[in-house]
Write a protein that holds these residues in place. Structure first.
Motif, mmCIF file in Angstrom:
data_model
loop_
_atom_site.group_PDB
_atom_site.id
_atom_site.type_symbol
_atom_site.label_atom_id
_atom_site.label_comp_id
_atom_site.label_asym_id
_atom_site.label_seq_id
_atom_site.Cartn_x
_atom_site.Cartn_y
_atom_site.Cartn_z
ATOM 1 N N GLU A 336 31.834 85.159 44.994
ATOM 2 C CA GLU A 336 33.165 85.649 45.372
ATOM 3 C C GLU A 336 34.228 84.558 45.237
ATOM 4 N N LEU A 337 33.791 83.290 45.409
ATOM 5 C CA LEU A 337 34.758 82.191 45.384
ATOM 6 C C LEU A 337 35.066 81.725 43.962
ATOM 7 N N ASN A 338 34.357 82.271 42.976
ATOM 8 C CA ASN A 338 34.675 81.990 41.568
ATOM 9 C C ASN A 338 35.370 83.228 41.001
ATOM 10 N N SER A 339 36.527 83.516 41.589
ATOM 11 C CA SER A 339 37.241 84.759 41.282
ATOM 12 C C SER A 339 38.726 84.484 41.133
ATOM 13 N N THR A 340 39.430 85.521 40.734
ATOM 14 C CA THR A 340 40.888 85.519 40.730
ATOM 15 C C THR A 340 41.346 86.904 41.153
ATOM 16 N N VAL A 341 42.595 87.010 41.596
ATOM 17 C CA VAL A 341 43.117 88.286 42.086
ATOM 18 C C VAL A 341 44.174 88.808 41.118
ATOM 19 N N ASP A 342 43.985 90.032 40.638
ATOM 20 C CA ASP A 342 44.955 90.714 39.789
ATOM 21 C C ASP A 342 45.738 91.679 40.674
ATOM 22 N N MET A 343 46.931 91.243 41.103
ATOM 23 C CA MET A 343 47.698 92.065 42.035
ATOM 24 C C MET A 343 48.309 93.287 41.357
ATOM 25 N N GLU A 344 48.576 93.209 40.054
ATOM 26 C CA GLU A 344 49.119 94.376 39.373
ATOM 27 C C GLU A 344 48.112 95.520 39.366
ATOM 28 N N GLU A 347 43.013 94.305 41.958
ATOM 29 C CA GLU A 347 41.582 94.112 41.779
ATOM 30 C C GLU A 347 41.228 92.638 41.944
ATOM 31 N N ILE A 348 40.023 92.408 42.448
ATOM 32 C CA ILE A 348 39.448 91.062 42.461
ATOM 33 C C ILE A 348 38.584 90.932 41.216
ATOM 34 N N VAL A 349 38.877 89.934 40.394
ATOM 35 C CA VAL A 349 38.145 89.731 39.146
ATOM 36 C C VAL A 349 37.137 88.603 39.364
ATOM 37 N N ARG A 350 35.854 88.959 39.441
ATOM 38 C CA ARG A 350 34.802 87.956 39.622
ATOM 39 C C ARG A 350 34.404 87.421 38.243
ATOM 40 N N LEU A 351 34.446 86.106 38.091
ATOM 41 C CA LEU A 351 34.227 85.467 36.800
ATOM 42 C C LEU A 351 32.773 85.056 36.640
ATOM 43 N N ASP A 352 32.252 85.168 35.417
ATOM 44 C CA ASP A 352 30.828 84.917 35.201
ATOM 45 C C ASP A 352 30.532 83.488 34.764
ATOM 46 N N ARG A 353 31.564 82.675 34.501
ATOM 47 C CA ARG A 353 31.353 81.271 34.131
ATOM 48 C C ARG A 353 32.215 80.378 35.016
ATOM 49 N N VAL A 354 31.724 79.187 35.254
ATOM 50 C CA VAL A 354 32.446 78.242 36.106
ATOM 51 C C VAL A 354 33.127 77.202 35.224
ATOM 52 N N HIS A 427 46.515 77.770 41.846
ATOM 53 C CA HIS A 427 46.752 79.140 41.393
ATOM 54 C C HIS A 427 46.430 79.260 39.903
ATOM 55 N N PRO A 428 45.723 80.332 39.463
ATOM 56 C CA PRO A 428 45.338 81.552 40.179
ATOM 57 C C PRO A 428 43.896 81.535 40.670
ATOM 58 N N GLU A 429 43.326 80.371 40.916
ATOM 59 C CA GLU A 429 41.956 80.296 41.415
ATOM 60 C C GLU A 429 41.881 80.826 42.847
ATOM 61 N N ALA A 430 40.659 80.898 43.368
ATOM 62 C CA ALA A 430 40.460 81.473 44.693
ATOM 63 C C ALA A 430 40.003 80.453 45.722
ATOM 64 N N SER A 458 35.953 69.940 53.082
ATOM 65 C CA SER A 458 36.869 71.019 53.477
ATOM 66 C C SER A 458 36.970 72.035 52.355
ATOM 67 N N LEU A 459 37.010 73.296 52.722
ATOM 68 C CA LEU A 459 37.113 74.378 51.745
ATOM 69 C C LEU A 459 38.340 75.219 52.068
ATOM 70 N N THR A 460 39.291 75.262 51.136
ATOM 71 C CA THR A 460 40.426 76.171 51.251
ATOM 72 C C THR A 460 40.154 77.356 50.341
ATOM 73 N N PHE A 461 40.284 78.567 50.872
ATOM 74 C CA PHE A 461 39.912 79.758 50.109
ATOM 75 C C PHE A 461 40.959 80.848 50.266
ATOM 76 N N ASP A 462 40.999 81.723 49.291
ATOM 77 C CA ASP A 462 41.892 82.881 49.285
ATOM 78 C C ASP A 462 41.251 83.960 50.154
ATOM 79 N N HIS A 463 41.915 84.284 51.249
ATOM 80 C CA HIS A 463 41.333 85.237 52.198
ATOM 81 C C HIS A 463 41.292 86.655 51.641
ATOM 82 N N ARG A 464 41.915 86.885 50.487
ATOM 83 C CA ARG A 464 41.832 88.210 49.876
ATOM 84 C C ARG A 464 40.488 88.436 49.193
ATOM 85 N N VAL A 465 39.844 87.360 48.721
ATOM 86 C CA VAL A 465 38.607 87.543 47.957
ATOM 87 C C VAL A 465 37.376 87.545 48.853
ATOM 88 N N CYS A 466 37.481 86.988 50.042
ATOM 89 C CA CYS A 466 36.325 86.966 50.944
ATOM 90 C C CYS A 466 36.786 86.700 52.360
#
Length: 492
Positions: A336-344, A347-354, A427-430, A458-466
């Motif tokens: 979930e933390l290797n994602s980005t958010v498409d607000m248009e 959707e949460i876009v989960r990415l398959d490569r790091v 931005h636009p990482e999660a 420390s971990l800063t995360f986008d609360h929309r993705v998890c």
């Protein structure tokens, strides 16, 4: 027959819309080859050398060093395809024969403002974008001189475009009326300063060379207007009134009178990499509802493992590479933390490569190079790639592609001697993992107080993705791998 071709600032990719001229690599009159770099520019991503697609003689440059140009703005003009004895046929686009830099410099010294040339006098000369040579290099040289005269004025203007051929080449009309065409200003920033304060640049007499308006001239006029308690624009009844210029030695940071209410200080433009960082961080704060969690971890065993690995005689493994290896393993467990958010699309876009970004401090500011497909690399490969990208960052040679496309960022701010931080998400990482310095501290180990090597994570995360449970699980796994590297081996 020679043809004068205009080369414009190309699209440098990655959505970049402008670039700043850092250093010209050619002079007016120089002979350039096809695909020879002619200017070094700085974008919001990197320093780039821009090659010219034409070969010939440089007849004009547009913009001084330090000037920002939008994509599509003219950079240089090149006279190509001259016919000469034993040379190439006209229109071939090859370098002109027998016309070198030294001769061009000598011709520039003989040119005087307003001096007519044979090429300018020829019907349809520079006005239609061509220089008539009548099959001789001498005629071409006159066209070069005419273009050089125009380029001197245009470069001083800081203008990136031309409304017409006669505006760009005033010698074709034989007029030098200063009220015609753009006002000569040292840079677009000075022009904007005047515009934002309602100052008519046509009412100033520049103190620079050939009447060039400097920043000091504009600031002097603004201070004079404020001191007199009147509007900075001159009434239309006096269209040719002149405001006395500041002395050329007046610094740009001269204190303003108290009547203006403006405090003194030094202004640094937010442009280039610094401007890009400001824009990205501001956008991150505006759009991402971030949260931060942190934990202290005993890194003693990780440091011992690294020492043992480097004592084996193989390539040295960096601590950053080990932390990166732990991150990619943690992201495999918590994708979930290797994602980005498409607000248009909402959707949460989960990415398959790091694509792992890492913060690198340089003389030009903070940059974040990206290691592609970090999940497929071992510690040795990660070490080598980190070293390569760090060296390129310090040399200013990173490409835009090496600075974009990250999906997760690792920030080792411990190199600055600090214990902790609350990172701003790139931005636009999660998410972003921050690592503080590793220092000896008292620690309870196996039921006894001991001195251990302790680090704060420390971990800063986008609360929309998890939610916090996922973020906490990720950070706890990272801490467990730091404290007991064997945990990582069990999960591979």
């Amino acid at each position: 027959m020679a043809q004068v071709l205009e080369f414009r600032l190309p699209d440098l990719g990655e959505g970049l819309t402008e670039a700043e001229i850092v250093r010209w690599l050619v002079q007016v009159g120089d002979v350039v080859a096809v695909d020879q770099p002619v200017v070094e520019v700085e974008t919001a991503k990197a320093m780039v050398e821009v090659p010219c697609p034409y070969g010939g003689v440089v007849t004009a440059r547009f913009g001084e060093e330090g000037t920002e140009l939008p994509v599509g703005a003219p950079l240089i003009t090149v006279a190509v395809g001259a016919a000469a004895s034993g040379g190439e046929s006209e229109g071939s686009g090859n370098v002109l024969v027998g016309y070198g830099t030294s001769e061009a410099a000598a011709r520039r010294r003989r040119v005087r403002p307003g001096q007519p040339t044979r090429a300018a006098a020829a019907a349809g000369g520079t006005a239609n974008g061509h220089v008539s040579t009548a099959g001789t290099v001498n005629e071409l040289s006159d066209g070069v001189r005419a273009a050089e005269q125009a380029s001197t004025s245009e470069a001083a203007n800081g203008q990136v475009g031309r409304s017409s051929a006669t505006d760009s080449h005033p010698e074709t009309t034989g007029t030098t009326d200063p009220t015609d065409g753009p006002v000569p200003v040292i840079s677009p920033l000075v022009r904007r300063l005047a515009r934002e304060n309602g100052l008519d640049l046509r009412e100033l007499t520049g103190s620079g060379p050939d009447g060039l308006i400097l920043r000091a001239d504009v600031e002097y006029a603004l201070r004079a207007a404020a001191a007199q308690g009147r509007r900075t624009t001159v009434p239309s009844a006096e269209p040719h009134a002149r405001v006395a210029p500041a002395p050329t030695a007046t610094p740009a940071t001269t204190p303003a009178p108290a009547a203006t209410g403006i405090s003194t200080g030094t202004r640094t433009p937010l442009k280039g990499i610094r401007g890009a960082v400001a824009d990205k961080m501001s956008r991150s704060r505006r759009e991402i509802p971030d949260a931060t969690c942190w934990v202290d971890a005993d890194a003693t065993e990780l440091m011992r493992a690294r020492t043992a690995m480097n004592a084996s005689g193989g390539p040295k493994i960096s601590l950053l590479a080990l932390l990166a290896r732990i991150c990619t393993a943690a992201l495999a467990r918590h994708p979930e933390l290797n994602s980005t958010v498409d607000m248009e699309a909402r959707e949460i876009v989960r990415l398959d490569r790091v694509h792992l970004g890492f913060a690198a401090q340089t003389d030009r500011g903070l940059v974040v190079p990206v290691v592609r497909d970090a999940q497929a690399r071992d510690a040795e490969s990660l070490t080598a790639e980190f070293a390569r990208l760090t060296e390129a960052a310090r040399a200013g040679t990173l490409t835009p592609g090496e600075l974009t496309g990250g999906t997760f960022t690792l920030n080792n701010y411990g190199v600055f001697g600090v214990d902790g931080s609350t990172p701003i998400i790139n931005h636009p990482e999660a998410a972003m993992l921050g690592v503080g310095r590793i220092v000896p501290k008292p620690w309870v180990h196996e039921g006894e107080l001991a001195v251990r090597q302790v680090v704060q994570l420390s971990l800063t995360f986008d609360h929309r993705v998890c939610d916090g449970g996922t973020a906490g699980g990720f950070l706890r796994y990272v801490a467990d791998c730091v404290e007991q590297p064997a945990v990582l081996l069990r999960t591979l």
